[in-house]
Design an enzyme around this catalytic site. Structure first.
Site, PDB file in Angstrom:
ATOM      1  N   GLU A   1      43.832  40.384 -22.129  1.00 37.21           N
ATOM      2  CA  GLU A   1      43.549  39.338 -23.102  1.00 37.21           C
ATOM      3  C   GLU A   1      42.773  39.917 -24.280  1.00 37.21           C
ATOM      4  O   GLU A   1      41.606  40.263 -24.149  1.00 37.21           O
ATOM      5  CB  GLU A   1      42.743  38.249 -22.393  1.00 37.21           C
TER       6      GLU A   1
ATOM      7  N   ASP B   1      39.955  37.269 -18.753  1.00 31.19           N
ATOM      8  CA  ASP B   1      38.536  36.983 -18.565  1.00 31.19           C
ATOM      9  C   ASP B   1      38.330  35.911 -17.497  1.00 31.19           C
ATOM     10  O   ASP B   1      39.201  35.064 -17.274  1.00 31.19           O
ATOM     11  CB  ASP B   1      37.913  36.495 -19.878  1.00 31.19           C
TER      12      ASP B   1
ATOM     13  N   ASP C   1      36.895  33.103 -17.421  1.00 31.34           N
ATOM     14  CA  ASP C   1      36.415  31.871 -18.032  1.00 31.34           C
ATOM     15  C   ASP C   1      37.598  30.928 -18.208  1.00 31.34           C
ATOM     16  O   ASP C   1      38.725  31.217 -17.770  1.00 31.34           O
ATOM     17  CB  ASP C   1      35.705  32.144 -19.361  1.00 31.34           C
TER      18      ASP C   1
ATOM     19  N   ASP D   1      39.293  29.992 -20.904  1.00 35.56           N
ATOM     20  CA  ASP D   1      40.373  30.537 -21.732  1.00 35.56           C
ATOM     21  C   ASP D   1      41.192  31.563 -20.958  1.00 35.56           C
ATOM     22  O   ASP D   1      42.417  31.606 -21.064  1.00 35.56           O
ATOM     23  CB  ASP D   1      39.799  31.178 -23.003  1.00 35.56           C
TER      24      ASP D   1
END
Length: 663
Positions: A448, A521, A523, A525
Site C-alpha cells: 500500500e 497497513d 488500520d 484503510d
C-alpha cells in the site's frame, strides 16, 4: 531414510523403511493393523491435521446421518459443541445395525467403527446414494479421537459401545429400552493428532450445515454451542431447515441483490441418477455464481454435471434470442460468461457411484451425468423462457449488455496491448521484479503506497521477492464491469505483473509468482484495500485462490521496548491485542516498558519489516481459501455490492467484534 506408503484393499497400510541400500529383508516390512494407518498418516484420510481436518471429523459423522435422510429414514440431525470441544451428533434414522456381522463375527456397529471402508455404501443395498468425499467414514473419526461413544436405539432397545483411539474399550451392551430409532455419536478429537488447536469454529460448522439443509429439502439440522450463552442463559443455537430446498438456496445467494426473475426450478431423473437445478438472475456483474454439487459435495473444480449445465444454458439462451430476433443475424453469439453474468444457480446431482477426480478430489468425472443435466436444463429453461416473456426479455437483455461490455473489454485489451501495457515484456514501471524466473520459487508483495513500497524494496531478498506498490485504493470491481476494470491503471498493472491475464484470456499456468502476498497497513484503510484486492481476485482470478497462490501478510501491531533505551531496540513484536495484554500481565514491572503501535508499514525500518513480515523463516502468512463458495459469494456481494441494507445489517451484527478503530 525414505518411506513409501501403499494402501491395501483391506485398509492396512504397508510401510517400507529403507535404512541401508544393502540391508532389506522381511524385518523391514511393518504392517499397520486396523486403524493404525490412519493415526500414522491422518492427512491421507481427512486432508490435514489443521482446522480443516478437525472440522472434517464432524462432517464425516453428519454425512452418515444425511445418508439416512437421503434414504428416506432421517428427518432431524442435532449437532452439539460441548465446552471441552467434544462433539455430539444425534439423528433419528434407523440406527447403525447392532446384529453380528456375518464375516467379522462382531456387532456390525463395531465393524463400522473399527474397519476402514466398512459401511452400507460399498456395494451393499444399504444406500443408493451417499455423501462423504473420501469414503473412509466414521472409522477415521474413531481412530483420531481419544474417545468415541456410540448409543444406538433400534429393535426396542438402547445399546452403547465405546472406543479409545480406535480400539474397543467397552463392548456393545444394552443400557435400556427405546421407543424410537436413531444414533448418537460423541467424540473427543485427539490433541496428539490435531496439535495446532482442538477448538471448533461455530461459523464454519454453521455454514456447512446451512448448505446441507439447502441441498436436502426439509431436513432439519440444529447446531448448538455450549461454549456460548445467550442473554437469557440458554446455549447459542441455530436451526437450518428449508422447505424450498435449492430454490431457497438461490434466494439466499441473491439476498441483497436486485433480481430479474423469480427462481426457476426443474428436476429430472434417469437410471444414472437425479438432477435438481434452481436459477435466478440479478443485476450483478458476477459470472461466477453457479455452484455445483454431487451427492451434497461441493464440486469446486466443476466436472461433467457443470459442463452439461453450461453448454445447455448458453445454447438455450442463444436459441431463444435468435428465435425472438433479439440477436440479429449479424450479431455475435452470446458467450457462456454473457449468459451467466448475474446468475445465481445451484446444480445438484445425486448418483449411485460418483467418480471424483482433480487436484482436490472435488471434480465430478461421471460422463453419463452430463447428458442428463444437459437435457434437463434445455427442456426446463426453454419452457420457462417461452412461458414467461417479460422476465425472459430482462434475462436476454442482461446477457446482450454483457456481450457489449465484453466486446468493449476486448477492444480495451487490444488497445492496451498495442500500447504495451499488457505485453509481458513491458512490466509496470513501479514493479520491482525479482531476478528468479521460476514461478514456484517467486513471490510478489502487493503493498500500500510508495512509502511502504520503498521500505519493502529495501528489505526484500531480490532473488525471489518482487514488490508492487499500489497508488491509493483500487476500483471496487463488484460495482463495475470488466471494461471499467481494464480502464484502471492500478488493475492493469496488477494483471500485467501477475501475468495470467483475465476473462477469456486467463491462463493460470502463466502466473509469474506462486505466492501473491497482500501486505497492507493494520488500520481501516489497509483493511479496505485488502478487501478490494480480495474482491478483485475472487471475481477475476478465482483460480489463483483455488491454487493456493493468494496470501495475506501479518505485520505486527505492536513493538515492546524499554523506556529511555538509547538503542530503541524492539524487544518483542506483538501481533494481536490478546498477546499484548497477556505479555503486559506477565512483565515484572510494566512501567519500565513502552508499547509502540504500528499504524503503517512505513513506520518500520526495512530491517524490522524484513524480520517481522517478509522473512520466510519468521513471518506469518494467512493463505486465502474458499472453504464455502456459497458463503464467499454472499459475503462479496453483500459487502461490496450496490445494496446498502445488507452491508448495514452486517456492520450492526459484527460491530462488537471490532478490535481497534482508527478515527
Amino acid at each position: 531414510m525414505s518411506a513409501h506408503p501403499d494402501l491395501h484393499r483391506d485398509g492396512k497400510e504397508e510401510v517400507v523403511v529403507k535404512e541401508k541400500p544393502d540391508h532389506y529383508d522381511g524385518s523391514d516390512i511393518k504392517v499397520l493393523e486396523g486403524l493404525e494407518a490412519v493415526r500414522m498418516r491422518p492427512g491421507m484420510y481427512i486432508g490435514s491435521t489443521g482446522p480443516r481436518g478437525l472440522h472434517h471429523l464432524v462432517y464425516e459423522v453428519v454425512d452418515n446421518a444425511v445418508d439416512e435422510a437421503l434414504a428416506g429414514y432421517c428427518t432431524k440431525i442435532d449437532v452439539t459443541i460441548h465446552e471441552d470441544n467434544s462433539i455430539t451428533v444425534i439423528d433419528n434414522g434407523r440406527g447403525i445395525p447392532i446384529d453380528e456381522h456375518p464375516k467379522e463375527k462382531i456387532p456390525t456397529v463395531e465393524v463400522v467403527l473399527t474397519i476402514l471402508h466398512a459401511g452400507g455404501k460399498f456395494g451393499g443395498e444399504g444406500y443408493k446414494v451417499s455423501g462423504g468425499l473420501h469414503g473412509v467414514g466414521v472409522s477415521c473419526v474413531n481412530a483420531l479421537s481419544t474417545r468415541l461413544e456410540v448409543v444406538v436405539c433400534r429393535d426396542g432397545g438402547k445399546h452403547e459401545i465405546a472406543f479409545e483411539r480406535g480400539k474397543t474399550v467397552e463392548k456393545l451392551h444394552r443400557i435400556g429400552d427405546a421407543d424410537h430409532t436413531g444414533t448418537m455419536v460423541t467424540f473427543w478429537p485427539d490433541p496428539e493428532i490435531f496439535t495446532d488447536t482442538v477448538v471448533y469454529d461455530y461459523d464454519t460448522l454453521a455454514e456447512r450445515f446451512r448448505e446441507m439443509a439447502f441441498l436436502n429439502k426439509g431436513l432439519h439440522i440444529q447446531l448448538t454451542d455450549e461454549r456460548e450463552h445467550e442473554e437469557d442463559g440458554s446455549f447459542k443455537t441455530e436451526s437450518f431447515q428449508y422447505a424450498g430446498g435449492i430454490v431457497d438456496f438461490v434466494t439466499w445467494l441473491n439476498r441483497g441483490k436486485e433480481t430479474l426473475n423469480t427462481p426457476i426450478y426443474f428436476t429430472a431423473e434417469s437410471a444414472e441418477g437425479t438432477v435438481e437445478v434452481a436459477m435466478q438472475w440479478s443485476t450483478s456483474y458476477s459470472a461466477h455464481g453457479v455452484l455445483a454439487f454431487a451427492n451434497n459435495i461441493n464440486t469446486h473444480e466443476g466436472g461433467t454435471h457443470l459442463d452439461g449445465f453450461k453448454n445447455a444454458l448458453t445454447r438455450t439462451i442463444n436459441e431463444y434470442a435468435r428465435a425472438h430476433a433479439i440477436l440479429k443475424e449479424k450479431d455475435s453469439n452470446l458467450s457462456g460468461d454473457d449468459a451467466r453474468e448475474g446468475l445465481a444457480a445451484i446444480v445438484s446431482v445425486k448418483l449411485h457411484d460418483p467418480q471424483f477426480e482433480g487436484q482436490t478430489k472435488t471434480k465430478l468425472g461421471n460422463t453419463e451425468i452430463r447428458g442428463l443435466v444437459q437435457g434437463a436444463v434445455t427442456k426446463g429453461l426453454s419452457e420457462y423462457l417461452e412461458e414467461n416473456p417479460a422476465p425472459a426479455k430482462r434475462i436476454i437483455s442482461k446477457a446482450t449488455q454483457a456481450l457489449k461490455a465484453r466486446e468493449a473489454a476486448r477492444k480495451a485489451r487490444e488497445m492496451t496491448r498495442r500500447k504495451g501495457v499488457l505485453d509481458s515484456f513491458s512490466m509496470p514501471g513501479k514493479l520491482a521484479d525479482c531476478s528468479s524466473k521460476v514461478a514456484s520459487l517467486s513471490e510478489i508483495f502487493i503493498v500500500e503506497g510508495d512509502s511502504a513500497g520503498g521500505s519493502a524494496k529495501q528489505a526484500r531478498d531480490r532473488k525471489y521477492q518482487a514488490i508492487l506498490p499500489l497508488r491509493g485504493k483500487i476500483l471496487n470491481v463488484e460495482r463495475a464491469g470488466l471494461h471499467r476494470a481494464l480502464s484502471s491503471d492500478t488493475i492493469s498493472s496488477l494483471i500485467t505483473a501477475i501475468g495470467t491475464n483475465i476473462g477469456e484470456d486467463y491462463n493460470g499456468d502463466a502466473a509469474r509468482y506462486h505466492r501473491i502476498i497482500i501486505m497492507t497497513d493494520a488500520d481501516v484503510d489497509g483493511a479496505h484495500i485488502r478487501i478490494l484486492l480480495l474482491t478483485f481476485f475472487y471475481r477475476y482470478m478465482p483460480d489463483l485462490i483455488n491454487r493456493g497462490y493468494i496470501y495475506i501478510a501479518q505485520p505486527p501491531l505492536y513493538g515492546l521496548k524499554k523506556k529511555n533505551s538509547k538503542s530503541g531496540k524492539i524487544l518483542k513484536y506483538i501481533y494481536n491485542d490478546e498477546a499484548k495484554d497477556k505479555l503486559m500481565a506477565e512483565l515484572d514491572d510494566p512501567d519500565k516498558y513502552d508499547i509502540q503501535r504500528y499504524k503503517g508499514l512505513g513506520e518500520m525500518d526495512p530491517e524490522q519489516l524484513w524480520e517481522t513480515t517478509m522473512e520466510p523463516e519468521t513471518r506469518t502468512l494467512l493463505q486465502v481459501t474458499i472453504e464455502d463458495a456459497a458463503a464467499a459469494e454472499l459475503a462479496v456481494s453483500e459487502l461490496m455490492g450496490d445494496q446498502v441494507e445488507p452491508r448495514k445489517e452486517f456492520i450492526q451484527k459484527h460491530a462488537l467484534d471490532v478490535r481497534f478503530l482508527d478515527i
